[in-house]
Design an enzyme around this catalytic site. Sequence first.
Site, short mmCIF file in Angstrom:
data_model
loop_
_atom_site.label_atom_id
_atom_site.label_comp_id
_atom_site.label_asym_id
_atom_site.label_seq_id
_atom_site.Cartn_x
_atom_site.Cartn_y
_atom_site.Cartn_z
N ALA A 20 17.32 47.60 30.62
CA ALA A 20 17.58 47.26 29.22
C ALA A 20 16.85 48.17 28.24
CB ALA A 20 17.19 45.81 28.97
N PHE A 31 17.37 41.38 26.50
CA PHE A 31 17.43 39.92 26.69
C PHE A 31 16.09 39.31 27.06
CE2 PHE A 31 21.49 40.71 26.11
CZ PHE A 31 22.42 40.58 27.12
N ASP A 102 26.80 48.09 28.24
CA ASP A 102 27.27 48.56 26.95
C ASP A 102 28.12 49.83 27.00
OD1 ASP A 102 25.24 50.59 27.31
OD2 ASP A 102 23.79 49.12 26.59
N HIS A 117 26.02 45.56 36.54
CA HIS A 117 26.37 44.29 35.90
C HIS A 117 27.68 44.37 35.12
CE1 HIS A 117 21.82 43.15 36.14
NE2 HIS A 117 22.46 42.93 37.27
N CYS A 125 42.69 39.90 32.71
CA CYS A 125 43.28 38.56 32.75
C CYS A 125 42.97 37.90 34.08
CB CYS A 125 44.79 38.65 32.54
SG CYS A 125 45.63 37.09 32.85
N CYS A 148 50.58 36.37 29.61
CA CYS A 148 51.00 35.45 30.68
C CYS A 148 50.33 34.08 30.54
CB CYS A 148 50.66 36.06 32.04
SG CYS A 148 48.94 35.84 32.55
ZN ZN Z 1 47.80 37.85 32.37
#
Ligand code: ZN
Length: 236
Positions: A20, A31, A102, A117, A125, A148
């Site tokens: 970080a 964090f 980032d 990470h 999706c 969808c």
């Molecule tokens: Zn989708």
Amino acid sequence: MSELQKIIDESQNIVFFGGAGVSTESGIPDFRSADGIYNQQSDIPPEVILSHSFFEQYPEEFFRFHREKMICTWAKPNAAHLKLAELERAGKLKAVVTQNIDGLHQAAGSRTVYELHGSILRNYCLNCGKQYGVDFVLAHEGVPYCDCGGIVRPDVVLYEESLDPAQIEGAVRSISLADTLIIGGTSLTVYPAAGLIDYFRGKNLVLINRDATPYDSRATLVLHEKVGEVLGKITV
Ligand code: ZN
């Protein structure tokens, strides 16, 4: 500093491992540091919000936090990111392994980056797998949905989730082949950082961190300074 310059001059296969602290010089809060968001007052601690079970149960709250605190598209690469990209172009640095999400190493021009990470810049999706950029998430209020009907989630590793084996393998492979491992901006107390360092068999272990780490005694060179300030002074 002159010792670090000498090590870099003599190295042919450098790997950088960053935490970080690499991003804090770009204005992104750490964090876990004292003034990071983990210690700011809020009803629910961030490590709970950033968990898989919280995401499943309270997606609205998760995405509110994600947009406010995690997405930092305003941030620009700093001297550390830029110098590492320059070292890679010069053929001296083979990989960057990062705990940050980032995307600033790639923004600075780095090509081989293992993101342990994940990245806030990639989203997908949960239903059909279609990929989305961060702009899609920012352009939608509340929970972002795919055409969808599935939820579009960030490709980051939440608490309770496992790391991507491909990223781990890449990190282990590069670290085990490196002649010099430079570790910057991490206290090396967070999983899986410490475990990965054990794969290093090279000559020079360099630690650049403002505070002491459990590995200081094992290092060839320790610099208790900001990583961007140190790397910025390196001549490639
Ligand atoms: Zn989708």
